[in-house]
Design an enzyme around this catalytic site. Structure first.
Site, PDB file in Angstrom:
ATOM      1  N   GLY A  49     -13.540 -13.284 -29.098  1.00 14.37           N
ATOM      2  CA  GLY A  49     -14.822 -12.679 -29.458  1.00 14.37           C
ATOM      3  C   GLY A  49     -15.463 -13.325 -30.678  1.00 14.37           C
ATOM      4  O   GLY A  49     -16.672 -13.603 -30.685  1.00 14.37           O
ATOM      5  N   SER A  50     -14.663 -13.587 -31.695  1.00 15.59           N
ATOM      6  CA  SER A  50     -15.236 -14.146 -32.927  1.00 15.59           C
ATOM      7  C   SER A  50     -15.848 -15.518 -32.659  1.00 15.59           C
ATOM      8  O   SER A  50     -16.948 -15.822 -33.129  1.00 15.59           O
ATOM      9  CB  SER A  50     -14.163 -14.269 -34.013  1.00 15.59           C
ATOM     10  OG  SER A  50     -13.643 -12.990 -34.320  1.00 15.59           O
ATOM     11  N   ASN A  85     -17.778  -1.044 -32.462  1.00 11.66           N
ATOM     12  CA  ASN A  85     -16.319  -1.016 -32.438  1.00 11.66           C
ATOM     13  C   ASN A  85     -15.730   0.100 -33.294  1.00 11.66           C
ATOM     14  O   ASN A  85     -14.573   0.452 -33.115  1.00 11.66           O
ATOM     15  CB  ASN A  85     -15.748  -2.369 -32.872  1.00 11.66           C
ATOM     16  CG  ASN A  85     -16.366  -2.878 -34.149  1.00 11.66           C
ATOM     17  OD1 ASN A  85     -17.581  -3.057 -34.239  1.00 11.66           O
ATOM     18  ND2 ASN A  85     -15.539  -3.102 -35.146  1.00 11.66           N
ATOM     19  N   GLN A 104     -16.487  -4.755 -27.186  1.00 14.23           N
ATOM     20  CA  GLN A 104     -15.928  -3.409 -26.979  1.00 14.23           C
ATOM     21  C   GLN A 104     -16.365  -2.805 -25.650  1.00 14.23           C
ATOM     22  O   GLN A 104     -15.658  -1.952 -25.106  1.00 14.23           O
ATOM     23  CB  GLN A 104     -16.340  -2.465 -28.112  1.00 14.23           C
ATOM     24  CG  GLN A 104     -15.652  -2.752 -29.434  1.00 14.23           C
ATOM     25  CD  GLN A 104     -14.164  -2.439 -29.430  1.00 14.23           C
ATOM     26  OE1 GLN A 104     -13.677  -1.587 -28.683  1.00 14.23           O
ATOM     27  NE2 GLN A 104     -13.403  -3.145 -30.250  1.00 14.23           N
ATOM     28  N   SER A 115     -14.047 -10.583 -25.236  1.00 14.01           N
ATOM     29  CA  SER A 115     -12.721 -10.970 -25.715  1.00 14.01           C
ATOM     30  C   SER A 115     -11.661 -10.409 -24.775  1.00 14.01           C
ATOM     31  O   SER A 115     -11.779  -9.265 -24.317  1.00 14.01           O
ATOM     32  CB  SER A 115     -12.515 -10.413 -27.123  1.00 14.01           C
ATOM     33  OG  SER A 115     -11.196 -10.674 -27.550  1.00 14.01           O
ATOM     34  N   HIS A 142      -8.344  -9.729 -25.411  1.00 17.94           N
ATOM     35  CA  HIS A 142      -7.295  -8.815 -25.891  1.00 17.94           C
ATOM     36  C   HIS A 142      -7.759  -7.384 -26.071  1.00 17.94           C
ATOM     37  O   HIS A 142      -6.944  -6.494 -26.341  1.00 17.94           O
ATOM     38  CB  HIS A 142      -6.651  -9.363 -27.176  1.00 17.94           C
ATOM     39  CG  HIS A 142      -7.444  -9.206 -28.422  1.00 17.94           C
ATOM     40  ND1 HIS A 142      -7.253  -8.154 -29.287  1.00 17.94           N
ATOM     41  CD2 HIS A 142      -8.417  -9.963 -28.965  1.00 17.94           C
ATOM     42  CE1 HIS A 142      -8.078  -8.290 -30.331  1.00 17.94           C
ATOM     43  NE2 HIS A 142      -8.798  -9.376 -30.150  1.00 17.94           N
ATOM     44  N   THR A 191      -8.224 -28.507 -24.851  1.00 13.76           N
ATOM     45  CA  THR A 191      -7.484 -28.425 -23.593  1.00 13.76           C
ATOM     46  C   THR A 191      -7.568 -27.013 -23.028  1.00 13.76           C
ATOM     47  O   THR A 191      -7.342 -26.037 -23.753  1.00 13.76           O
ATOM     48  CB  THR A 191      -6.016 -28.837 -23.815  1.00 13.76           C
ATOM     49  OG1 THR A 191      -6.022 -30.169 -24.327  1.00 13.76           O
ATOM     50  CG2 THR A 191      -5.210 -28.772 -22.531  1.00 13.76           C
ATOM     51  N   CYS A 209     -10.319  -4.988 -39.251  1.00 11.06           N
ATOM     52  CA  CYS A 209     -10.781  -6.120 -40.060  1.00 11.06           C
ATOM     53  C   CYS A 209     -11.046  -5.694 -41.490  1.00 11.06           C
ATOM     54  O   CYS A 209     -10.981  -6.495 -42.417  1.00 11.06           O
ATOM     55  CB  CYS A 209     -12.049  -6.686 -39.474  1.00 11.06           C
ATOM     56  SG  CYS A 209     -12.055  -6.614 -37.704  1.00 11.06           S
TER      57      CYS A 209
HETATM   58  C1  LIG Z   1     -12.581  -7.321 -31.749  1.00 16.24           C
HETATM   59  C2  LIG Z   1     -14.041  -7.608 -31.852  1.00 16.24           C
HETATM   60  C3  LIG Z   1     -14.528  -8.903 -32.099  1.00 16.24           C
HETATM   61  C4  LIG Z   1     -13.588 -10.048 -32.357  1.00 16.24           C
HETATM   62  O1  LIG Z   1     -12.934 -10.474 -31.196  1.00 16.24           O
HETATM   63  P1  LIG Z   1     -11.615 -11.390 -31.357  1.00 16.24           P
HETATM   64  O2  LIG Z   1     -11.292 -11.782 -29.951  1.00 16.24           O
HETATM   65  O3  LIG Z   1     -10.578 -10.542 -31.991  1.00 16.24           O
HETATM   66  O4  LIG Z   1     -12.016 -12.566 -32.178  1.00 16.24           O
HETATM   67  C5  LIG Z   1     -15.885  -9.089 -32.153  1.00 16.24           C
HETATM   68  N1  LIG Z   1     -16.749  -8.079 -31.960  1.00 16.24           N
HETATM   69  C6  LIG Z   1     -16.340  -6.826 -31.708  1.00 16.24           C
HETATM   70  C7  LIG Z   1     -17.348  -5.754 -31.485  1.00 16.24           C
HETATM   71  C8  LIG Z   1     -14.976  -6.550 -31.656  1.00 16.24           C
HETATM   72  O5  LIG Z   1     -14.577  -5.294 -31.437  1.00 16.24           O
END
Ligand SMILES: *Cc1c(COP(=O)(O)O)cnc(C)c1O
Length: 393
Positions: A69-70, A149, A177, A197, A199, A235, A323
């Site tokens: 996500g980041s 989030n 989210q 994302s 995870h 990769t 975070c």
């Molecule tokens: C968790 C989150 C991210 C970051 O995603 P990562 O895969 O952990 O880098 C970005 N935006 C929101 C709203 C999130 O909840």
């Protein structure tokens, strides 16, 4: 252990892990290589891209895998700031974005861009009129998160995209989210770019994608090899992409039943907490919120102490977001919805999953009642407050 921090991360589902496993030890080829051993893996990567594209109503070549996500958020903002620098230098976003957006926006401000950070109301929603008024001739991008989030509020995505497009501006949403929890069709909702994302939806950490609508010119963030059609070097992370695809398929199959189940648990949690623990408020919109999110403020309580005592009772929750924990600043989201510092400090986010049971919820509320009571009984502020209330009567 009762895990109620699914907004921070989720468990990799056994089915997802199983789908990934062969790609570490057996099918370890580089998907970009020319021989058949690798070609088979490339096919599975493509199948995953197709499953994900279908889920959001996109074309597979509009899905670009990233490191999460980041990275997707960074790419959307920095990539467009670069490719559209001749069109303008103004970006509109909100005060309640994830730090992956906020800190990227601050970085771009240092590079000479202007950023407007929209306010939100007491429920965490942006004001569409304020959005439209913030638009300038040199605005290149509007970036508003799909769902928050911390407090779970879902933003009016379709209305935002309509305003953006009326003014010829691109619309990006951080849907990390919402993805897999809320039905998203990028065409119906008019989304031009979207970050997700793995995870957060039972796939591994370190995989995500940026949806980029066909025809949009964006500078890559990661330069190097020709992977992801020359737009994201590195990769190909075959195992994670294949796991992400498996997680998306599961999320798609279970979306309706899971939502119904989680909303039932969430509402039971919210109703019990508000009814049984005095001087408590629910943060975020009562109904336009993620099915698995509850966020409270308990007056006269420090969120950190609450988390420690919950942990001792075997319950994993969060105060603000993962975070910001470790810092003593109250959440920027809770301040943006208008809470004073001392109340924002006493916040607790509980985010459940389809694996959470009603017994888990009831146990959690019982413990929470005890802990809040105990902490308040040690609080001089609470003692004062009770005394004043008695005097007033
Ligand atoms: C968790 C989150 C991210 C970051 O995603 P990562 O895969 O952990 O880098 C970005 N935006 C929101 C709203 C999130 O909840």
């Amino acid at each position: 252990m009762i895990y109620l921090d699914n907004a921070a991360t989720t468990r990799v589902k056994p089915e997802v892990f199983e789908a990934m496993q062969p790609y570490f030890t057996e099918q370890y080829g580089n998907p970009s290589s020319a021989y058949a051993f690798s070609g088979k893996i490339a096919q599975q990567v493509d199948a995953s891209r197709k499953a994900i594209a279908d889920f959001i109503g996109a074309n597979p070549n509009e899905v670009y895998f990233t490191g999460g996500g980041s990275e997707s958020d960074n790419w959307a903002l920095k990539g467009l700031a670069c490719s559209l620098k001749n069109k303008g230098k103004h970006i509109i976003t909100t005060k309640i974005e994830h730090h992956a957006i906020l800190h990227t926006a601050e970085f771009l401000e240092k590079q000479g861009l202007d950023v407007t950070y929209l306010n939100v109301d007491a429920d965490g929603k942006i004001d569409l009129k304020e959005l439209e008024e913030a638009i300038r001739p040199d605005t290149i991008l509007i970036s508003v998160m799909f769902a928050n989030n911390e407090i779970g509020t879902i933003e009016p995505i379709k209305e935002i995209s309509e305003i953006a497009h009326k003014h010829g501006i691109l619309f990006h949403t951080d849907a990390v989210q919402a993805f897999g929890h809320v039905k998203i069709d990028v065409n119906e909702l008019g989304i031009d770019l979207m970050s997700t994302s793995g995870h957060k939806i039972n796939a591994p950490k370190g995989i995500g994608f940026l949806y980029i609508r066909k025809g949009i010119k964006i500078e890559p963030l990661i330069h190097g090899g020709a992977q992801e059609r020359g737009m994201r070097a590195g990769t190909t992370n075959a195992a994670s992409i294949i796991g992400f695809g498996a997680a998306v398929k599961l999320a798609e199959e279970t979306l309706a039943s899971r939502t119904e189940y989680e909303v039932k648990l969430r509402d039971h949690l919210i109703e019990r907490v508000l009814a049984e623990i005095p001087y408590t408020r629910l943060n975020g919109h009562r109904t336009d919120r993620l099915p698995n999110n509850a966020n409270f403020c308990f007056r006269f309580i420090e969120g950190e102490s609450l988390l420690i005592l919950l942990d001792r009772a075997g319950i994993c929750g969060s105060s603000g977001s993962a975070c910001t924990s470790g810092s003593l600043d109250p959440s920027h989201v809770l301040l943006a919805i208008g809470l004073p510092h001392e109340i924002a400090h006493g916040s607790l986010r509980l985010t459940l999953s389809e694996e959470t049971t009603m017994e888990d919820i009831d146990y959690t509320v019982d413990k929470l009642k005890d802990i809040v009571g105990k902490l308040r009984s040690m609080s001089p502020l609470y003692e004062d407050f009770v005394k004043k209330q008695k005097e007033a009567k």
